[in-house]
Design a protein around this motif. Structure first.
Motif, PDB file in Angstrom:
ATOM      1  N   LEU A  91       0.810  -1.240  -0.152  1.00 59.51           N
ATOM      2  CA  LEU A  91       0.017   0.093   0.153  1.00 59.51           C
ATOM      3  C   LEU A  91       0.765   1.121  -0.052  1.00 59.51           C
ATOM      4  N   ILE A  92       1.915   1.270   0.768  1.00 60.14           N
ATOM      5  CA  ILE A  92       2.900   2.170   0.778  1.00 60.14           C
ATOM      6  C   ILE A  92       3.458   2.536  -0.558  1.00 60.14           C
ATOM      7  N   GLY A  93       4.184   1.501  -1.068  1.00 66.21           N
ATOM      8  CA  GLY A  93       4.658   1.754  -2.344  1.00 66.21           C
ATOM      9  C   GLY A  93       3.720   2.016  -3.395  1.00 66.21           C
ATOM     10  N   PHE A  94       2.525   1.600  -3.386  1.00 64.08           N
ATOM     11  CA  PHE A  94       1.479   2.045  -4.628  1.00 64.08           C
ATOM     12  C   PHE A  94       1.296   3.581  -4.389  1.00 64.08           C
ATOM     13  N   LEU A  95       0.901   4.004  -2.891  1.00 66.77           N
ATOM     14  CA  LEU A  95       0.855   5.457  -2.900  1.00 66.77           C
ATOM     15  C   LEU A  95       2.141   6.439  -3.355  1.00 66.77           C
ATOM     16  N   LEU A  96       3.231   5.985  -3.213  1.00 69.93           N
ATOM     17  CA  LEU A  96       4.327   6.893  -3.463  1.00 69.93           C
ATOM     18  C   LEU A  96       4.473   6.592  -4.936  1.00 69.93           C
TER      19      LEU A  96
END
Length: 266
Positions: free
Chosen positions: A246-251
Motif C-alpha cells: 500500500l505504501i509503495g503504491f501510494l508513493l
C-alpha cells in the motif's frame, strides 16, 4: 444522464472495494469484542499487532518475501530487457515465431504448470528454497512484450548517434534505451512486486519450513480452527503484510498510472 449513472456505478464499486479494507483497519485496532459493534467510542489498541507478531516469525517471513521479490524482479529486469531489445532492434531468423511463442505464454495460467514445475525443482534440489519459488517466474512474457513495445517507439537515430560515438549494442541499451523506458520499469516493477508478494499457491506447495516460507503462506497459521478464529489478530496480521504494498503504491501511484497510459498509447 449517462455520465451521472456511470459516476454512481463507479462510486458503488469503489465502496464495495474499500469496505473490506475499512473493516480490516477497524478490527485490527480494536479489541475482539468491539470488532462487530462499530462503536465510535470503542478504545483503540495495538495489542492485536503484538499478538500477531508473536504468533508467527514475521521477521523471517518479511525477510524471505523481500529476498524473493527482489530476486525475481532483478532477474526479470535483466532477462526481459535483453529479450525485448533483441525483438525490437535485431533481425534474426525465426524472430516473429519466437515472439509469438512468448505471447502464447500470456495465455497459459501459471497454475497449470505447477506439477511440472514441482518435478523440475525436485530434480534440481530446489524444493523448500527461495530460488525454487523464484525460478519459474524469472522470465516474464508480459515484461518482454511491454518493454519491446516501448523500445520500438525510440527513434533509431539515437542508435546511429550512439554507434557514431563508439558505443556497443549493450552500451546503447544501457545508456539510451533503459533511461528512456524508466517509467515503464517503475510500472512493471510495481506489478511484479505486488503479484509475487501476494502469490500463495506455488509458495505453499514448494515450501515446507519457516526458512523459505513467505508472508502469504505464513498467514495461513491464523486460519487454524483449533483455537478459534480471532478476526482482530487476523486483520492485524493482514495489515502488516499488505502495508509495504500500500505504501509503495501510494508513493508511485502517479508514475504507475502514467506509465500504463503511455504504454497503451504506444
Amino acid at each position: 444522464m449517462w455520465v451521472g449513472i456511470e459516476a454512481a456505478g463507479a462510486l458503488v464499486l469503489a465502496c464495495l472495494w474499500i469496505l473490506p479494507l475499512l473493516f480490516a483497519v477497524w478490527a485490527a485496532f480494536h479489541a475482539t469484542e468491539d470488532t462487530t459493534r462499530f462503536a465510535l467510542t470503542a478504545p483503540l489498541t495495538l495489542e492485536n499487532f503484538r499478538r500477531a507478531w508473536e504468533a508467527a516469525p514475521f521477521a523471517r517471513y518479511f525477510l524471505n518475501t523481500f529476498v524473493l521479490v527482489t530476486l525475481i524482479l532483478v532477474c526479470q529486469f535483466v532477462l526481459c530487457t535483453l529479450a525485448a531489445y533483441a525483438f525490437a532492434r535485431f533481425s534474426f531468423v525465426g524472430r516473429e515465431i519466437a515472439f509469438a511463442l512468448v505471447l502464447a505464454q500470456l495465455m497459459i495460467m501459471p497454475d497449470v504448470l505447477i506439477v511440472e514445475n514441482y518435478r523440475t525443482m525436485s530434480r534440481l534440489g530446489l524444493v523448500d528454497t527461495i530460488p525454487g519459488i523464484a525460478l519459474p517466474y524469472v522470465a516474464s512474457a508480459f515484461g518482454i512484450f511491454l518493454l519491446r513495445q516501448t523500445f520500438r517507439t525510440i527513434p533509431r537515430e539515437l542508435d546511429d548517434a550512439a554507434r557514431v560515438e563508439g558505443a556497443s549494442a549493450l552500451q546503447t541499451l544501457w545508456k539510451v534505451y533503459v533511461p528512456l523506458a524508466r517509467p515503464i520499469y517503475v510500472a512493471y516493477g510495481l506489478v511484479s512486486v505486488s503479484f509475487h508478494w501476494n502469490n500463495f499457491l506455488w509458495p505453499l506447495i514448494i515450501t515446507n519450513s519457516v526458512e523459505a516460507r513467505p508472508l502469504t503462506v505464513g498467514l495461513q497459521i491464523f486460519s487454524s480452527g483449533d483455537q478459534g478464529v480471532d478476526w482482530s489478530v487476523i486483520c492485524a496480521a493482514t495489515l502488516m503484510t499488505s502495508a509495504p504494498l500500500l505504501i509503495g503504491f501510494l508513493l508511485f501511484q502517479r508514475q504507475f498510472v502514467q506509465s500504463f497510459i503511455r504504454a497503451g498509447i504506444r
